[in-house]
Scaffold this active site. Structure first.
Site, mmCIF file in Angstrom:
data_model
loop_
_atom_site.group_PDB
_atom_site.id
_atom_site.type_symbol
_atom_site.label_atom_id
_atom_site.label_comp_id
_atom_site.label_asym_id
_atom_site.label_seq_id
_atom_site.Cartn_x
_atom_site.Cartn_y
_atom_site.Cartn_z
ATOM 1 N N HIS A 149 81.652 36.508 -21.477
ATOM 2 C CA HIS A 149 81.131 35.253 -20.923
ATOM 3 C C HIS A 149 80.590 34.403 -22.061
ATOM 4 C CE1 HIS A 149 79.667 32.516 -17.857
ATOM 5 N NE2 HIS A 149 78.565 32.411 -18.574
ATOM 6 N N ASP A 151 79.726 40.365 -8.172
ATOM 7 C CA ASP A 151 78.778 39.288 -8.415
ATOM 8 C C ASP A 151 79.148 38.575 -9.709
ATOM 9 O OD1 ASP A 151 77.191 39.903 -6.139
ATOM 10 O OD2 ASP A 151 76.285 41.562 -7.264
ATOM 11 N N LEU A 152 79.517 37.319 -9.624
ATOM 12 C CA LEU A 152 80.034 36.568 -10.763
ATOM 13 C C LEU A 152 79.049 36.568 -11.935
ATOM 14 C CD1 LEU A 152 82.251 34.716 -11.921
ATOM 15 C CD2 LEU A 152 81.001 32.772 -10.932
ATOM 16 N N ASP A 153 79.535 37.054 -13.090
ATOM 17 C CA ASP A 153 78.769 37.038 -14.348
ATOM 18 C C ASP A 153 77.462 37.819 -14.259
ATOM 19 O OD1 ASP A 153 80.741 35.449 -15.458
ATOM 20 O OD2 ASP A 153 79.718 33.576 -14.972
ATOM 21 N N GLU A 154 77.376 38.795 -13.365
ATOM 22 C CA GLU A 154 76.136 39.550 -13.225
ATOM 23 C C GLU A 154 76.346 41.057 -13.369
ATOM 24 O OE1 GLU A 154 73.779 38.516 -9.855
ATOM 25 O OE2 GLU A 154 73.994 36.350 -10.154
#
Length: 289
Positions: A198, A232-235
């Protein structure tokens, strides 16, 4: 000499609730199976009842039991302590698939390290939703598979990719700036086996256009985060992060250039650690030995 045959190096990763006797039992088991510990690392979240994590590298000798026999026998120790564990031969190269879109900096970093012998994996294929990187990938002798993705065809495209990954018996996947959000179905097919980069220092600037957001906030550090993918997006669990100092003179485009350098480094480290069995995932965290 005690051992005249060439040793076979193996790795053991363990996680379980901490209690007395774990290290002793593992060491005794390996000794009884003609193995020599060459490196051992451990970590406990709380010695009075937390979680215990351990990574052991050991040598087996050809005049002793075979690796498969040792692995099978270790299940008894693992059951005693209710361990989550894996045992791998160092010589077995993991099969790594790379997903990429248009940007090439992370892709080329991985390919260069692979060709230089710094990244010990096999790369059976590269998958992309764009055809831009075909020439660069095929120059390394690696099959390039173009799977276009639209809103209407996303489900079919993902299934085609999943089928290919199973066909090539891929061990893990690296998203080298693959600009598509993976569905829960895809993520569930490869749990803890998808690594993403990311382009910001998570949890700051989650989502799209992080460099524009960073520019607007006047940040003094540009970062990148390599993590495992979850629903969970980017988590997902963070594996590695790195930063580069910037100042008020940087434009948004200059921040992107700086960010690309950090992305390459952070992703390559995370991939190397995963391929070397140095990571244990626990909850939404990682222990990196």
């Amino acid at each position: 000499m005690l051992h005249e045959t060439k040793p076979i190096r193996a790795r053991l990763l363990i996680s379980c609730h901490d209690r007395p006797g774990i290290v002793s039992s593992v060491s005794t088991f390996l000794h009884e199976h003609n193995a020599n510990i060459v490196q051992s690392d451990q970590y406990s979240t709380d010695p009075s009842g937390g979680m215990f994590f351990m990574r052991v590298e050991f040598d087996l000798f050809e005049n002793g039991l075979k690796f498969a026999q040792v692995k099978e026998a270790f299940a008894a120790v693992a059951n005693t302590f209710e361990m989550e564990w894996q045992m791998e031969l160092e010589s077995r190269k993991k099969k790594m698939a790379i997903f990429v879109s248009k940007e090439d900096h992370c892709l080329l970093e991985l390919l260069w390290k692979w060709r230089a012998g710094e990244l010990i994996v096999d790369i059976p294929l590269v998958i992309s939703n764009h055809a831009d990187q075909r020439e660069a990938v095929e120059a390394y002798g690696i099959p390039f598979i173009h799977i276009p993705v639209t809103k209407e065809t996303k489900k079919e495209a993902e299934q085609k990719a999943i089928d290919l990954l199973h066909e090539y018996e891929v061990d893990f996947i690296v998203l080298a700036r693959y600009m598509q959000i993976l569905s829960p179905t895809f993520v569930a097919a490869f749990p803890k086996r998808i690594i993403n980069i990311h382009h910001s220092f998570l949890p700051a600037f989650i989502g799209a256009n992080p460099y524009a957001k960073a520019f607007e906030r006047g940040v003094k550090l540009i970062g990148a985060t390599a993590h495992y993918v979850t629903d969970d997006l980017d988590e997902g669990p963070i594996i590695e992060q790195d930063v580069l100092r910037v100042n008020h003179r940087y434009t948004a485009e200059q921040l992107r250039v700086a960010g690309r350098n950090v992305e390459r480094i952070a992703l390559a480290r995370a991939v190397t650690w995963h391929s070397n069995d140095q990571i244990i995932v626990y909850g939404n965290k990682t222990v990196v030995f």
